[in-house]
Design a protein around this motif. Structure first.
Motif, PDB file in Angstrom:
ATOM      1  N   THR A  50       1.400   6.562   7.663  1.00  0.00           N
ATOM      2  CA  THR A  50       2.125   5.681   6.753  1.00  0.00           C
ATOM      3  C   THR A  50       1.234   5.215   5.606  1.00  0.00           C
ATOM      4  O   THR A  50       1.670   5.137   4.455  1.00  0.00           O
ATOM      5  CB  THR A  50       2.682   4.462   7.516  1.00  0.00           C
ATOM      6  N   MET A  51      -0.027   4.937   5.910  1.00  0.00           N
ATOM      7  CA  MET A  51      -0.956   4.486   4.869  1.00  0.00           C
ATOM      8  C   MET A  51      -1.171   5.574   3.822  1.00  0.00           C
ATOM      9  O   MET A  51      -1.302   5.288   2.632  1.00  0.00           O
ATOM     10  CB  MET A  51      -2.288   4.075   5.499  1.00  0.00           C
ATOM     11  N   LEU A  52      -1.204   6.831   4.245  1.00  0.00           N
ATOM     12  CA  LEU A  52      -1.350   7.933   3.296  1.00  0.00           C
ATOM     13  C   LEU A  52      -0.169   7.940   2.324  1.00  0.00           C
ATOM     14  O   LEU A  52      -0.349   8.052   1.105  1.00  0.00           O
ATOM     15  CB  LEU A  52      -1.454   9.264   4.034  1.00  0.00           C
ATOM     16  N   ALA A  53       1.051   7.833   2.877  1.00  0.00           N
ATOM     17  CA  ALA A  53       2.248   7.851   2.032  1.00  0.00           C
ATOM     18  C   ALA A  53       2.271   6.656   1.086  1.00  0.00           C
ATOM     19  O   ALA A  53       2.580   6.793  -0.106  1.00  0.00           O
ATOM     20  CB  ALA A  53       3.494   7.859   2.911  1.00  0.00           C
ATOM     21  N   LYS A  54       1.920   5.483   1.590  1.00  0.00           N
ATOM     22  CA  LYS A  54       1.943   4.279   0.759  1.00  0.00           C
ATOM     23  C   LYS A  54       0.850   4.320  -0.311  1.00  0.00           C
ATOM     24  O   LYS A  54       1.047   3.856  -1.435  1.00  0.00           O
ATOM     25  CB  LYS A  54       1.796   3.049   1.643  1.00  0.00           C
ATOM     26  N   SER A  55      -0.305   4.886   0.029  1.00  0.00           N
ATOM     27  CA  SER A  55      -1.393   4.999  -0.955  1.00  0.00           C
ATOM     28  C   SER A  55      -1.001   5.945  -2.081  1.00  0.00           C
ATOM     29  O   SER A  55      -1.302   5.686  -3.253  1.00  0.00           O
ATOM     30  CB  SER A  55      -2.670   5.501  -0.277  1.00  0.00           C
ATOM     31  N   ALA A  62       5.855   5.210 -10.039  1.00  0.00           N
ATOM     32  CA  ALA A  62       7.131   5.783  -9.621  1.00  0.00           C
ATOM     33  C   ALA A  62       7.821   4.856  -8.640  1.00  0.00           C
ATOM     34  O   ALA A  62       7.203   3.973  -8.052  1.00  0.00           O
ATOM     35  CB  ALA A  62       6.896   7.154  -8.964  1.00  0.00           C
ATOM     36  N   ASP A  63       9.122   5.073  -8.465  1.00  0.00           N
ATOM     37  CA  ASP A  63       9.896   4.286  -7.503  1.00  0.00           C
ATOM     38  C   ASP A  63       9.595   4.789  -6.093  1.00  0.00           C
ATOM     39  O   ASP A  63       9.579   5.998  -5.834  1.00  0.00           O
ATOM     40  CB  ASP A  63      11.393   4.421  -7.780  1.00  0.00           C
ATOM     41  N   PHE A  64       9.389   3.853  -5.178  1.00  0.00           N
ATOM     42  CA  PHE A  64       9.059   4.194  -3.799  1.00  0.00           C
ATOM     43  C   PHE A  64      10.076   3.541  -2.861  1.00  0.00           C
ATOM     44  O   PHE A  64      10.457   2.379  -3.048  1.00  0.00           O
ATOM     45  CB  PHE A  64       7.652   3.709  -3.454  1.00  0.00           C
ATOM     46  N   ALA A  65      10.528   4.298  -1.869  1.00  0.00           N
ATOM     47  CA  ALA A  65      11.449   3.752  -0.870  1.00  0.00           C
ATOM     48  C   ALA A  65      11.021   4.217   0.517  1.00  0.00           C
ATOM     49  O   ALA A  65      10.640   5.377   0.708  1.00  0.00           O
ATOM     50  CB  ALA A  65      12.884   4.204  -1.149  1.00  0.00           C
TER      51      ALA A  65
END
Length: 316
Positions: A50-55, A62-65
């Motif tokens: 999850t940290m990889l994706a959030k980083s 960009a928009d993140f969801a």
């Protein structure tokens, strides 16, 4: 070096501030982003998926969801739905989280197959169809899905059709002793993730995708890729080999890996670097009694058996 390459490399440096010892994984994720593919991260809890994706999301303008997949999640919770607006006296479409640029599909295998399939059209065709109306998604639409391979209770394994739509399947892996000590020291008094700033725009991601497709691939390397794919289809240990979609993914992944390295041409090392994450999850193995061989093992065996061509790889 192009403006897009500088931006993507800045993203890489950003992510390395947070993730320790994951340089190869970060490069493969960025290659997938540049090539326009999607990534499936499979590993035990707490390894940094999850940290990889959030980083990554925090490094992009960009928009993140984030979608937390659960058994009661509905397809409309992903794609959006039409509802009756009493004030306006008509049906109005409420967009779902897939109308963002970066999507984190957390624990995707906990949702029912019906909900999982709601991502199929999004991932492959960059569009959503609800009640007969088709709506386009963002050009820089990128899905990072995670799943835990250990827990099977209450999960629904991804079918082959869904797996085939993931450009790469990656594993974070556990850190060694030195890396774990470095993690402790890094996070002892700081929170590196909180200090990350956007260093790349969606426009630069689109430019990266256009440049990746211009990376030169020698005809002999194209033949080498085809031989690797054919070897997965002519193996008695493999019930179903890599699909033509997988062949194209191997090509574009090799181009993206070479581009990320600053080259305008592909070398055999690029193909070898991406072969396992691109091809292994697309295999359906013939399981014998007590067999513990994985798709990764089969691809590594094929890489050792198929001769690597020797040539001048630059365009003449």
């Amino acid at each position: 070096m192009s403006r897009a390459q500088e931006a993507i490399r800045a993203v890489r440096e950003n992510m390395r501030k947070v993730l320790v010892g994951k340089e190869q994984t970060i490069d493969l994720v960025l290659a997938s982003l540049a090539a326009g593919g999607h990534v499936l991260l499979e590993d035990v809890p707490g390894t940094g998926k999850t940290m990889l994706a959030k980083s990554l999301a925090r490094s992009l303008d960009a928009d993140f969801a984030r979608i937390q997949f659960t058994p009661d999640l509905l397809p409309s919770d992903v794609t959006g739905l039409n509802y009756f607006n009493q004030k306006e006296g008509e049906f109005v479409f409420r967009k779902g989280p897939v109308f963002s640029n970066i999507i984190l599909a957390d624990e995707i295998n906990r949702a029912t197959p019906r909900t999982q399939s709601s991502l199929l059209e999004c991932m492959e065709e960059r569009q959503v169809t609800v009640d007969g109306t088709t709506r386009k998604l963002a050009d820089s639409f990128f899905v990072i899905a995670t799943q835990n391979p250990l827990e099977t209770t209450g999960t629904f394994p991804l079918p082959e059709a869904q797996l085939d739509r993931f450009f790469m399947k990656l594993s974070m892996g556990l850190p060694d002793e030195k890396e774990e000590l470095k993690i402790l020291n890094r996070f002892l008094t700081e929170a590196p993730y909180e200090s990350l700033e956007p260093v790349c725009s969606c426009q630069q991601v689109a430019e990266a995708g256009a440049q990746v497709r211009q990376v030169y691939v020698h005809p002999q390397l194209l033949e080498y890729m085809v031989k690797l794919v054919q070897a997965t289809r002519d193996n008695r240990e493999i019930r179903s080999g890599v699909s033509p979609r997988g062949t194209l993914a191997l090509l574009h992944a090799a181009q993206a890996f070479g581009w990320l390295d600053g080259r305008t041409f592909v070398v055999p090392e690029d193909v070898k670097a991406v072969a396992v994450p691109v091809m292994a999850h697309r295999l359906v193995l013939s399981r014998g009694y007590g067999s513990s061989v994985t798709g990764e093992d089969r691809i590594r065996e094929i890489l050792e058996k198929v001769p690597v061509p020797v040539e001048e790889w630059e365009k003449k």
